[in-house]
Design a protein around this motif. Structure first.
Motif, PDB file in Angstrom:
ATOM      1  N   ARG A  70       0.790  -1.118   0.023  1.00 53.61           N
ATOM      2  CA  ARG A  70      -0.052   0.132   0.068  1.00 53.61           C
ATOM      3  C   ARG A  70       0.640   1.119  -0.082  1.00 53.61           C
ATOM      4  NH1 ARG A  70      -0.711  -4.529   3.172  1.00 53.61           N
ATOM      5  NH2 ARG A  70      -0.890  -3.205   5.292  1.00 53.61           N
ATOM      6  N   TYR A  71       0.435   2.278  -0.872  1.00 51.01           N
ATOM      7  CA  TYR A  71       1.326   3.590  -0.809  1.00 51.01           C
ATOM      8  C   TYR A  71       0.324   4.552  -0.266  1.00 51.01           C
ATOM      9  CZ  TYR A  71       4.527   1.251  -4.159  1.00 51.01           C
ATOM     10  OH  TYR A  71       5.462   0.641  -4.961  1.00 51.01           O
ATOM     11  N   PHE A  72       0.939   5.271   0.547  1.00 49.81           N
ATOM     12  CA  PHE A  72       0.095   6.532   1.195  1.00 49.81           C
ATOM     13  C   PHE A  72       0.795   7.755   0.848  1.00 49.81           C
ATOM     14  CE2 PHE A  72      -0.330   2.657   3.581  1.00 49.81           C
ATOM     15  CZ  PHE A  72      -1.845   2.939   4.257  1.00 49.81           C
ATOM     16  N   ASP A  73       0.189   9.034   1.032  1.00 52.50           N
ATOM     17  CA  ASP A  73       0.719  10.204   0.483  1.00 52.50           C
ATOM     18  C   ASP A  73       0.888  10.883   1.760  1.00 52.50           C
ATOM     19  OD1 ASP A  73      -1.847  11.070   1.383  1.00 52.50           O
ATOM     20  OD2 ASP A  73      -2.549  11.677  -0.458  1.00 52.50           O
ATOM     21  N   ALA A  74       1.382  12.217   1.715  1.00 54.54           N
ATOM     22  CA  ALA A  74       1.807  12.991   2.823  1.00 54.54           C
ATOM     23  C   ALA A  74       0.653  13.328   4.119  1.00 54.54           C
ATOM     24  CB  ALA A  74       2.337  14.269   2.653  1.00 54.54           C
ATOM     25  N   GLN A  75      -0.609  13.290   3.230  1.00 46.89           N
ATOM     26  CA  GLN A  75      -1.814  13.321   4.331  1.00 46.89           C
ATOM     27  C   GLN A  75      -2.214  11.856   4.644  1.00 46.89           C
ATOM     28  OE1 GLN A  75      -1.496  15.080   1.211  1.00 46.89           O
ATOM     29  NE2 GLN A  75      -0.756  16.710   2.656  1.00 46.89           N
ATOM     30  N   ASP A  76      -1.609  10.883   4.697  1.00 50.77           N
ATOM     31  CA  ASP A  76      -1.776   9.620   4.837  1.00 50.77           C
ATOM     32  C   ASP A  76      -3.123   8.956   4.249  1.00 50.77           C
ATOM     33  OD1 ASP A  76      -0.653   7.665   6.311  1.00 50.77           O
ATOM     34  OD2 ASP A  76      -2.329   7.659   8.088  1.00 50.77           O
ATOM     35  N   GLN A  77      -3.308   9.543   3.128  1.00 53.41           N
ATOM     36  CA  GLN A  77      -4.470   9.157   2.092  1.00 53.41           C
ATOM     37  C   GLN A  77      -3.918   8.156   1.503  1.00 53.41           C
ATOM     38  OE1 GLN A  77      -7.771   9.968   2.514  1.00 53.41           O
ATOM     39  NE2 GLN A  77      -7.036  11.251   4.468  1.00 53.41           N
ATOM     40  N   VAL A  78      -4.595   6.880   1.106  1.00 54.66           N
ATOM     41  CA  VAL A  78      -4.274   5.622   0.422  1.00 54.66           C
ATOM     42  C   VAL A  78      -4.175   5.896  -1.021  1.00 54.66           C
ATOM     43  CG1 VAL A  78      -4.233   3.250   0.202  1.00 54.66           C
ATOM     44  CG2 VAL A  78      -5.180   4.104   1.973  1.00 54.66           C
ATOM     45  N   LEU A  79      -2.975   5.829  -1.818  1.00 58.66           N
ATOM     46  CA  LEU A  79      -2.854   6.331  -2.903  1.00 58.66           C
ATOM     47  C   LEU A  79      -2.961   4.839  -3.931  1.00 58.66           C
ATOM     48  CD1 LEU A  79       0.539   8.326  -3.113  1.00 58.66           C
ATOM     49  CD2 LEU A  79      -1.939   9.205  -3.474  1.00 58.66           C
ATOM     50  N   TYR A  80      -2.730   3.792  -3.655  1.00 62.58           N
ATOM     51  CA  TYR A  80      -2.738   2.658  -4.323  1.00 62.58           C
ATOM     52  C   TYR A  80      -2.536   1.377  -3.511  1.00 62.58           C
ATOM     53  CZ  TYR A  80      -1.981  -0.565  -8.047  1.00 62.58           C
ATOM     54  OH  TYR A  80      -2.194  -1.586  -9.157  1.00 62.58           O
ATOM     55  N   VAL A  81      -3.057   0.281  -3.997  1.00 68.83           N
ATOM     56  CA  VAL A  81      -2.918  -0.888  -3.349  1.00 68.83           C
ATOM     57  C   VAL A  81      -2.730  -2.136  -4.338  1.00 68.83           C
ATOM     58  CG1 VAL A  81      -4.261  -2.761  -2.043  1.00 68.83           C
ATOM     59  CG2 VAL A  81      -4.572  -0.724  -1.500  1.00 68.83           C
ATOM     60  N   GLY A  82      -1.704  -2.774  -4.302  1.00 69.08           N
ATOM     61  CA  GLY A  82      -1.139  -3.669  -5.344  1.00 69.08           C
ATOM     62  C   GLY A  82      -0.850  -4.885  -4.604  1.00 69.08           C
ATOM     63  N   LYS A  83      -0.826  -5.913  -5.748  1.00 64.95           N
ATOM     64  CA  LYS A  83      -0.304  -7.415  -5.180  1.00 64.95           C
ATOM     65  C   LYS A  83       0.943  -7.765  -6.145  1.00 64.95           C
ATOM     66  CE  LYS A  83      -2.755 -10.079  -8.299  1.00 64.95           C
ATOM     67  NZ  LYS A  83      -1.522 -10.506  -9.420  1.00 64.95           N
ATOM     68  N   ALA A  84       1.873  -8.631  -5.407  1.00 61.29           N
ATOM     69  CA  ALA A  84       3.218  -8.864  -6.229  1.00 61.29           C
ATOM     70  C   ALA A  84       3.341 -10.315  -6.022  1.00 61.29           C
ATOM     71  CB  ALA A  84       4.089  -8.034  -5.768  1.00 61.29           C
ATOM     72  N   LYS A  85       3.901 -11.240  -7.076  1.00 61.32           N
ATOM     73  CA  LYS A  85       4.437 -12.327  -7.091  1.00 61.32           C
ATOM     74  C   LYS A  85       5.707 -12.289  -6.012  1.00 61.32           C
ATOM     75  CE  LYS A  85       3.059 -14.136 -11.233  1.00 61.32           C
ATOM     76  NZ  LYS A  85       3.386 -14.650 -12.487  1.00 61.32           N
TER      77      LYS A  85
END
Length: 683
Positions: free
Chosen positions: A70-85
């Protein structure tokens, strides 16, 4: 004369010196500002560099295992959720390339921190990814509205089961068939069951107190079990046949009815045989109308979902058609958010996962949208064993759905026969739904522009233009309720609607009610706007004329807000629709937009929605006041019998609420302690 010239020369010199001094001060001030700005930029760049170094250090320590990030911005808002092998390989790829001004580059520039979760398999990663997407609503993921409130057909667990429409949580005491894509599909199925199997639809309270059969018995839509017009075995047989029909076992039902008719005929029971014959004819007619071919109701085709996706104009539509018990029940359209951003980032994810050391297979936007829908929609819902799709999907997705369902789930992108017909119908439905959406959005955008022009409003981004509208509703001063509805992004935002219980005013004083709701709404927003942590609307509509606008002006003056935001919607002569005028709080003259004005249509739409939202809340509040809501039922120790005795003794909840503790103890079974508890709850 020379003295005067000398004095003038001195004055000119002093003015020149003063001008030079002022210019020098301005230059120094400008230089200081520029230096401060350079320092600020340097600090920002340094902070960004530190953040990036911290992120790279975290990436280097990630394991080569499957997981979710999960990636978050400076305001702690979620930018993106991804999966990975492999978490390390996938996450590091974001920071090893220069993505420039692409959508994924814009996202990376905003990353302030990240979180990761390690799982055992790729299927587990996919399921966790979509759980988090639904919970966190990330900015750069394709999002579908979480709407699983499908209706069901319910057969109650009564000795004489009742067939009814149902929506809600499942109770194991009853049987449920579905889900159905719409209420219409359920009600149509109930009508079919009434015509063919004649099951009752009345409430249990009505059923238990019948002394003679109702009209449905007279028109041959019910066998009248309430008055024993049929035997228990006959009604149970009809219930079994109805269940088998809903499960798609139509041929078995027909065979059983044929055998029963022949048995009655051989026993010389011609009236009973004629009744069964009529039932067979009705069922045959229903099956003919449903146009079910030989294959559609056999095997796995009894329960099938058909999915089709269409993308156009930056919007997407996924159309879901349902086949249950071999019958095509209809379809429902879904429209995701963040299609362009989500598809771009998801495509990059896929390329990194599949293209390491080679060339990634091309992935269309349609495939990305379809996979996002399937993952989010079937996450906690029933998954049929066969899903016919308009575009091929990743096998990892079907594996994850199979693991979750506990049985094999198959997808088919190139069907034949009846499935091909279903797929074509579903694709056509997606095209029509998307065309209708684009048409409606175009109309709404035109209305928004017309309103901005009519009111001469200067809005930087029209897509973020926000209107809040207020209305007051009550019944002769009783149960006063205020509503606030929100229009933003060219559509009503029902998730941001609010209702306010109005208390402490004289009943029927709409002005005081408007003052209270506006004060409660904007007192904190005004503080947040000054600090930059909250956003005020671009326009505030109040349903009313000069009086309501004057009250709103007083509130805004007290809070230090711009009076130009307030517009009142004053009803025209005879309160006729289309004659409304706009009243302004900042002293401008009233404006009549015209009956056919697109701006007035938008204002009326928002005003009517505020009125609807207020009046539904008021009615619910009024009903709770008049009946006591569930407060009497919530008292421990007061069951149905005691509640009935209390209501009968005091003539209703108001009478119970008006009774003293001593009076309550006069009711049989109500102790002193229970009477005190009842009095406390009702007061």
């Amino acid at each position: 004369m020379s003295e005067i010239d000398d004095q003038a020369g001195q004055d000119d010199g002093s003015e020149a010196a003063l001008g030079a001094q002022v210019q020098a001060e301005w230059a120094a001030e400008r230089a200081a500002v520029e230096a401060a700005e350079k320092l600020r930029v340097a600090e920002v760049e340094k902070a960004a560099l530190l953040v990036r170094e911290k992120l790279l250090a975290e990436v280097a320590s990630l394991p080569l295992l499957p997981g979710v990030y999960r990636y978050f911005d400076a305001q702690d808002q979620v930018l993106y959720v991804g999966k990975a092998k492999s978490l390390r390989k996938r996450v590091s790829s974001y920071f090893q390339k220069d993505h420039g001004g692409t959508r994924i580059g814009m996202m990376i520039a905003r990353i302030a921190r990240m979180e990761t979760t390690v799982v055992r398999t790729e299927s587990e990663a996919l399921l966790l990814e979509n759980n988090l997407i639904k919970a966190l609503n990330p900015r750069f993921n394709i999002l579908f509205r979480d709407d699983k409130s499908y209706p069901y057909l319910k057969l109650s667990g009564h000795a004489y089961p009742r067939v009814s429409y149902y929506r809600g949580s499942v109770d194991k005491r009853h049987r449920y068939f579905g889900p159905f894509p719409s209420a219409w599909a359920v009600k149509e199925s109930i009508q079919l069951i009434q015509k063919v199997f004649k099951l009752r639809t009345c409430e249990d309270t009505v059923f238990n107190n019948r002394s003679r059969p109702c009209l449905l018995y007279q028109i041959r839509r019910c066998t009248g079990p309430c008055v024993k017009a049929c035997t228990d075995d006959e009604y149970a047989r009809d219930v079994r046949n109805a269940e088998r029909f809903l499960l798609g076992e139509t041929q078995e039902v027909m065979d059983g009815l044929q055998a029963l008719m022949m048995a009655h005929a051989e026993a010389l029971q011609y009236e009973q045989a004629a009744e069964v014959r009529n039932q067979i004819q009705s069922l045959a007619k229903v099956l003919q109308q449903q146009a079910v071919d030989e294959n559609s109701a056999s095997g796995r085709d009894r329960d099938v979902d058909i999915l089709a996706v269409k993308v156009q104009g930056g919007r997407a539509c996924v159309n879901l058609a349902m086949v249950r018990g071999g019958r095509h029940l209809g379809d429902r359209a879904y429209f995701p958010k963040h299609v362009d951003d989500g598809a771009a980032v998801a495509l990059a994810d896929h390329e990194e996962e599949e293209g390491a050391g080679g060339v990634a297979a091309p992935r269309s936007v349609e495939q990305q949208v379809l996979e996002a829908f399937m993952a989010q929609h079937y996450l906690d819902a029933h998954v049929p064993s066969l899903i016919v799709v308009s575009d091929a999907v990743d096998s990892a997705l079907t594996d994850a759905l199979s693991m979750q369902a506990g049985y094999r789930v198959n997808t088919q992108a190139q069907p034949r026969g009846q499935r091909r017909i279903w797929q074509e119908m579903c694709v056509k439905g997606a095209e029509l739904s998307l065309a209708r959406l684009l048409s409606e959005e175009g109309s709404q955008q035109a209305r928004t522009r017309a309103l901005l022009e009519a009111l001469d409003l200067n809005v930087a981004e029209i897509d973020k233009f926000r209107i809040e509208c207020f209305d007051i509703s009550h019944t002769a001063g009783e149960a006063t309720m205020a509503s606030c509805v929100v229009f933003e992004g060219h559509q009503m935002q029902s998730g941001q609607y609010r209702r306010y219980n109005i208390e402490g005013i004289t009943g029927g004083d709409d002005y005081a009610a408007m003052r209270q709701v506006l004060t409660r709404r904007y007192s904190k927003l005004a503080e947040g706007a000054q600090l930059g942590t909250a956003r005020l609307p671009d326009l505030v509509l109040v349903d009313g004329g000069k009086g309501q606008v004057s009250m709103a002006r007083e509130v805004f003056e007290e809070l230090g807000l711009d009076l130009g935001l307030i517009v009142g919607v004053e009803k025209g002569e005879g309160r006729k629709v289309g004659l409304e005028e706009l009243v302004f709080a900042d002293g401008r003259e009233k404006v009549y937009l015209g009956r056919d004005s697109a701006a007035l249509m938008l204002v009326a739409q928002i005003r009517d929605e505020a009125h609807r939202f207020a009046i539904t809340g008021m009615r619910a509040k009024r009903a709770a006041i008049r009946t006591g809501g569930s407060r009497l039922e919530d008292v421990a120790g007061v069951g149905p019998k005691k509640r009935a005795q209390l209501l009968q003794r005091f003539g209703g909840v108001r009478g119970v609420a008006g009774a003293s503790v001593e009076e309550l103890t006069t009711v049989k079974g109500v102790s002193r302690e229970l009477a005190e508890e009842i009095y406390r709850v009702l007061h």
